[in-house]
Write an enzyme that holds these catalytic residues in place. Structure first.
Site, PDB file in Angstrom:
ATOM      1  N   ASP A   1       0.862  -1.178   0.000  1.00  0.00           N
ATOM      2  CA  ASP A   1       0.000   0.000   0.000  1.00  0.00           C
ATOM      3  C   ASP A   1       0.900   1.230   0.000  1.00  0.00           C
ATOM      4  OD1 ASP A   1      -2.128   1.949   1.016  1.00  0.00           O
ATOM      5  OD2 ASP A   1      -3.255   0.076   1.120  1.00  0.00           O
TER       6      ASP A   1
ATOM      7  N   HIS B   1      -3.399   6.426   3.877  1.00  0.00           N
ATOM      8  CA  HIS B   1      -4.166   5.301   3.340  1.00  0.00           C
ATOM      9  C   HIS B   1      -3.702   3.974   3.933  1.00  0.00           C
ATOM     10  CE1 HIS B   1      -5.506   2.446   0.146  1.00  0.00           C
ATOM     11  NE2 HIS B   1      -6.518   3.280   0.022  1.00  0.00           N
TER      12      HIS B   1
ATOM     13  N   SER C   1     -11.131   0.157  -0.516  1.00  0.00           N
ATOM     14  CA  SER C   1      -9.866   0.018   0.220  1.00  0.00           C
ATOM     15  C   SER C   1     -10.108  -0.189   1.704  1.00  0.00           C
ATOM     16  CB  SER C   1      -9.015   1.278   0.051  1.00  0.00           C
ATOM     17  OG  SER C   1      -8.316   1.260  -1.149  1.00  0.00           O
TER      18      SER C   1
END
Length: 411
Positions: free
Chosen positions: A131, A188, A352
């Site tokens: 990621d 994220h 996600s």
């Protein structure tokens, strides 16, 4: 993600495949018009004092995905008060509600936690998080991070001879160095890490997994706040993860460009891959990835679980991609509260956010029952879904993640 990164976005190498994040901060969501609409709305929950979670994590009551009592709702910004002491906005007196949650639309985690806590002989499990980077100093995550104990951090020597110098916390494949955290651009990955294994310590939020047993291997392959990277670097990260003992891999990104290298690397891996289905076209509407492929979710591979985004009212999020063939199940992914850089927490939405729910469930199951391999985990997760009429024809199983039902296969 709700934000669609513009077509033609360039990665660091001209010929490289661009990858876009499948989830983002709410304020970064959607098209320009959708951005304005999202900013006009905030999420509100009855907490933080209303908390029936087994741990006293301060924001546990905001985690509707873990226990949905029907109190979570969206309200118009015009009805919001200023942020209260918890930092979460709520409606003013007499505010009108736009979207109500539905009690029981959650991953059914509490009985599974009780069963897991009573188990003796649990095994350690490593989850590869490919990621953006992760804020490894975050107080909710500092005890959840995998460490390469064969490496001495900061000495400038490849102590274990694996070709990576100082890879004590993982590796940064985007910049090709050992710095797995760069700052806010890593929100994220930090958010996904918290969903999987945030500490249960009366602070912040609670992760799905017990970080005493489940550790997160940080493999930063996406950089900049747009979240771009290359399929080649993802393939390198997968090979690193497997060589260093990871059993499960979370991939919360997507691309419309097919990569034979990525396909082959995943096919030849013994890991279970949990991947985000992706978040729609340029208008923010979910697409059928069977007819309009998004990779890696559309790869025809047995060791993939592809995950769609379920809202707290039991509806598939309008921006979530879907497919009755290529998307396996849905999991909570809208307005998910988890860790972000700088020691904080924040809401994010997208597939996600849904994928780490399934990753966390798989890791907890693997820790509970050491006999389970990748395909066993996939079979149990998919065969135990809670079926919803809203998901029929949208995902292969027609259902959402049910962790307790999946755990029931093990004594």
């Amino acid at each position: 993600m709700r934000k669609k990164v513009a077509a033609g976005i360039r990665s660091r190498l001209k010929s490289a495949v661009s990858l876009t994040l499948a989830g983002a901060l709410l304020c970064m969501a959607g098209s320009a018009e959708a951005d304005r609409e999202t900013i006009r709305k905030q999420s509100y929950f009855l907490g933080p004092n209303y908390n029936t979670m087994p741990w006293s994590d301060y924001y546990g009551s905001y985690q509707w995905a873990l226990q949905n009592n029907g109190f979570f709702r969206l309200v118009s910004a015009g009805q919001l008060t200023a942020g209260n002491e918890s930092g979460v906005d709520g409606p003013a007196d007499g505010g009108s509600t736009d979207v109500l949650s539905v009690e029981g639309i959650d991953i059914h985690i509490l009985p599974a936690w009780e069963k897991y806590a009573a188990r003796e002989g649990k095994r350690p499990v490593t989850v590869a998080l490919i990621d953006t980077g992760v804020d490894i100093s975050h107080p909710e995550l500092s005890g959840s991070i995998w460490l390469n104990e064969d490496e001495i951090p900061g000495d400038g020597i490849d102590n274990d001879g694996n070709g990576y110098v100082d890879d004590y916390y993982g590796w940064n494949f985007y910049n090709d160095n050992a710095a797995v955290f760069s700052g806010k651009e890593d929100d994220h990955g930090t958010h996904s890490a918290g969903t999987i294994a945030a500490a249960r310590n009366s602070e912040g939020i609670a992760g799905i997994c017990d970080p005493a047993y489940v550790k997160i291997m940080v493999l930063k392959t996406l950089g900049t706040e747009a979240g771009i990277g290359t399929a080649g670097n993802v393939s390198r990260a997968i090979r690193y993860a497997e060589a260093n003992g990871a059993q499960i891999c979370n991939l919360s990104f997507g691309t419309v460009h097919y990569s034979e290298e990525l396909y082959r690397t995943m096919k030849e891996s013994g890991m279970l891959f949990v991947v985000a289905a992706g978040n729609g076209d340029q208008t923010g509407n979910g697409i059928d990835i069977g007819s309009s492929p998004v990779y890696p979710a559309s790869f025809d591979l047995e060791n993939i679980i592809a995950v769609a985004n379920l809202q707290f009212d039991g509806q598939l999020d309008p921006a979530s991609n879907y497919s009755a063939v290529h998307v396996d199940l849905a999991a909570p992914g809208s307005y998910i509260l988890s860790t972000v850089s700088g020691g904080g927490v924040n809401y994010m939405s997208g597939t996600s956010m849904a994928a780490p729910m399934v990753t966390g469930a798989a890791a907890m199951m693997a820790s509970y029952d050491p006999s389970l391999g990748a395909m066993d985990l996939k079979s149990r997760i998919l065969s135990s879904v809670r079926r919803l009429e809203t998901l029929e024809g949208k995902v292969a199983t027609g259902g959402m993640l049910d962790v307790t039902a999946a755990m029931a296969f093990s004594g």
